[in-house]
Design an enzyme around this catalytic site. Structure first.
Site, short mmCIF file in Angstrom:
data_model
loop_
_atom_site.label_atom_id
_atom_site.label_comp_id
_atom_site.label_asym_id
_atom_site.label_seq_id
_atom_site.Cartn_x
_atom_site.Cartn_y
_atom_site.Cartn_z
N ARG A 177 -5.81 1.84 -3.78
CA ARG A 177 -5.26 0.85 -2.53
C ARG A 177 -5.26 -0.39 -2.60
O ARG A 177 -6.42 -0.89 -3.38
CB ARG A 177 -5.06 1.30 -1.17
CG ARG A 177 -6.64 1.11 -0.66
CD ARG A 177 -7.93 1.54 -0.81
NE ARG A 177 -7.29 2.65 -0.01
CZ ARG A 177 -8.20 3.82 0.94
NH1 ARG A 177 -8.23 2.55 1.96
NH2 ARG A 177 -8.36 4.85 1.10
N ASP A 209 -9.16 -1.69 8.62
CA ASP A 209 -9.52 -0.78 9.35
C ASP A 209 -10.07 -1.64 10.81
O ASP A 209 -10.92 -2.82 10.68
CB ASP A 209 -10.33 0.06 8.47
CG ASP A 209 -10.28 1.02 7.92
OD1 ASP A 209 -9.48 1.39 7.41
OD2 ASP A 209 -11.57 1.24 7.36
N ASP A 220 -6.57 -2.44 2.66
CA ASP A 220 -7.02 -1.54 3.84
C ASP A 220 -7.88 -2.53 4.33
O ASP A 220 -8.44 -2.72 4.15
CB ASP A 220 -7.96 -0.01 3.04
CG ASP A 220 -8.02 0.76 4.77
OD1 ASP A 220 -7.53 0.87 4.64
OD2 ASP A 220 -9.77 0.92 4.00
N ARG A 247 0.56 -1.55 0.58
CA ARG A 247 -0.10 0.34 -0.04
C ARG A 247 0.69 1.09 0.09
O ARG A 247 1.92 1.48 0.75
CB ARG A 247 -0.72 0.16 0.87
CG ARG A 247 -1.51 0.94 1.07
CD ARG A 247 -2.90 1.46 1.81
NE ARG A 247 -3.91 2.45 2.56
CZ ARG A 247 -4.91 2.41 3.20
NH1 ARG A 247 -4.58 1.74 3.45
NH2 ARG A 247 -5.15 3.75 3.07
P1 ATP Z 1 -10.82 5.65 6.25
O1 ATP Z 1 -10.96 6.04 7.47
O2 ATP Z 1 -12.42 6.88 6.36
O3 ATP Z 1 -11.87 4.49 6.17
P2 ATP Z 1 -9.28 4.96 4.85
O4 ATP Z 1 -9.06 3.75 5.57
O5 ATP Z 1 -8.61 5.65 3.48
O6 ATP Z 1 -10.56 5.85 5.57
P3 ATP Z 1 -6.41 5.31 5.99
O7 ATP Z 1 -5.62 6.18 5.19
O8 ATP Z 1 -6.29 4.00 6.10
O9 ATP Z 1 -7.85 6.26 5.77
O10 ATP Z 1 -6.45 5.63 7.29
C1 ATP Z 1 -5.95 7.53 8.32
C2 ATP Z 1 -5.61 7.44 9.34
O11 ATP Z 1 -7.03 6.57 10.26
C3 ATP Z 1 -4.30 6.45 9.81
O12 ATP Z 1 -3.55 6.94 9.63
C4 ATP Z 1 -5.33 5.57 11.12
O13 ATP Z 1 -4.13 6.08 12.51
C5 ATP Z 1 -6.27 6.31 11.51
N1 ATP Z 1 -7.63 5.66 11.94
C6 ATP Z 1 -8.30 6.06 13.50
N2 ATP Z 1 -9.39 4.91 14.00
C7 ATP Z 1 -8.89 3.89 13.14
C8 ATP Z 1 -9.56 2.55 12.82
N3 ATP Z 1 -10.32 2.61 14.14
N4 ATP Z 1 -9.10 1.66 12.09
C9 ATP Z 1 -7.93 2.50 11.10
N5 ATP Z 1 -7.51 3.42 10.91
C10 ATP Z 1 -7.43 4.25 12.09
CA CA Z 2 -11.25 2.59 5.63
CA CA Z 3 -7.59 2.66 6.68
#
Ligand code: ATP
Ligand code: CA
Ligand code: CA
Length: 160
Positions: free
Chosen positions: A93, A98, A96, A83
């Site tokens: 990407r 979460d 991802d 990624r």
């Molecule tokens: P979204 O969070 O809206 O799904 P995204 O997955 O594209 O968007 P990322 O770029 O993957 O966003 O992550 C951005 C930031 O979100 C990370 O640096 C991380 O620290 C933060 N974050 C906050 N809460 C969470 C969580 N529950 N799981 C994963 N990342 C998290």
């Molecule tokens: Ca996400």
């Molecule tokens: Ca994420």
């Protein structure tokens, strides 16, 4: 041991193979056992539209890792899957990951929000979650199946 739910997403490369690999790695983490995995769903991109459709799934992971240890491990796995963080949110990407839920914990820190703020709003998260854990509590929002029942799933296609 905590029960956590992880959202998987991706739209670059062989996403099914990336998911399988990521799930096998998670199952191999110290003190962690993969308990369930939803079907994989195809879903149009959220945010910028000029990117391929996404595949999404949700997994249940029983783990002794703390929430922040788990986030670190998930981010390490994203990096290992190639990624590239482009700076903008919601760009294409390969993987991802979460952290959606961790027991019934609520955390509100800049680096980690639990429940993940998308859980109760995004069809591609709540439907696979409700598939494997209809009774899972999304703190502040109720049970997964009840939330899913009023979230439109018409854009989602489950892969066979
Ligand atoms: P979204 O969070 O809206 O799904 P995204 O997955 O594209 O968007 P990322 O770029 O993957 O966003 O992550 C951005 C930031 O979100 C990370 O640096 C991380 O620290 C933060 N974050 C906050 N809460 C969470 C969580 N529950 N799981 C994963 N990342 C998290
Ligand atoms: Ca996400
Ligand atoms: Ca994420």
């Amino acid at each position: 041991m905590a029960l956590s739910y992880i959202g998987l997403g991706g739209n670059l490369g062989d996403v099914c193979a990336t998911f399988s690999h990521a799930l096998a790695v998670m199952d191999g983490w110290a003190g962690s056992t993969l308990e369930k995995v939803s079907r994989t769903y195809r879903n149009p991109p959220m945010g910028p539209a000029n990117q391929p459709d996404y595949l999404n799934a949700v997994a249940a992971l029983r783990t002794t890792l703390s929430p922040l240890e788990l986030l670190d491990a998930l981010q390490g796995l994203e990096q290992a899957a190639g990624r590239i963080r482009a700076g903008r949110r919601w760009c294409a990407r390969s993987l991802d990951l979460d952290l959606l839920l961790y027991d019934e914990l609520r955390i509100d820190q800049p680096r980690l929000q639990i429940p993940h703020p998308g859980v109760h709003r995004r069809a591609f998260v709540i439907h696979p979650l409700a598939e494997i854990a209809p009774e899972a509590l999304v703190p502040g929002h109720g049970r997964a199946a009840a939330i899913a029942a009023h979230t439109d799933a018409s854009m989602l296609t489950a892969l066979l």
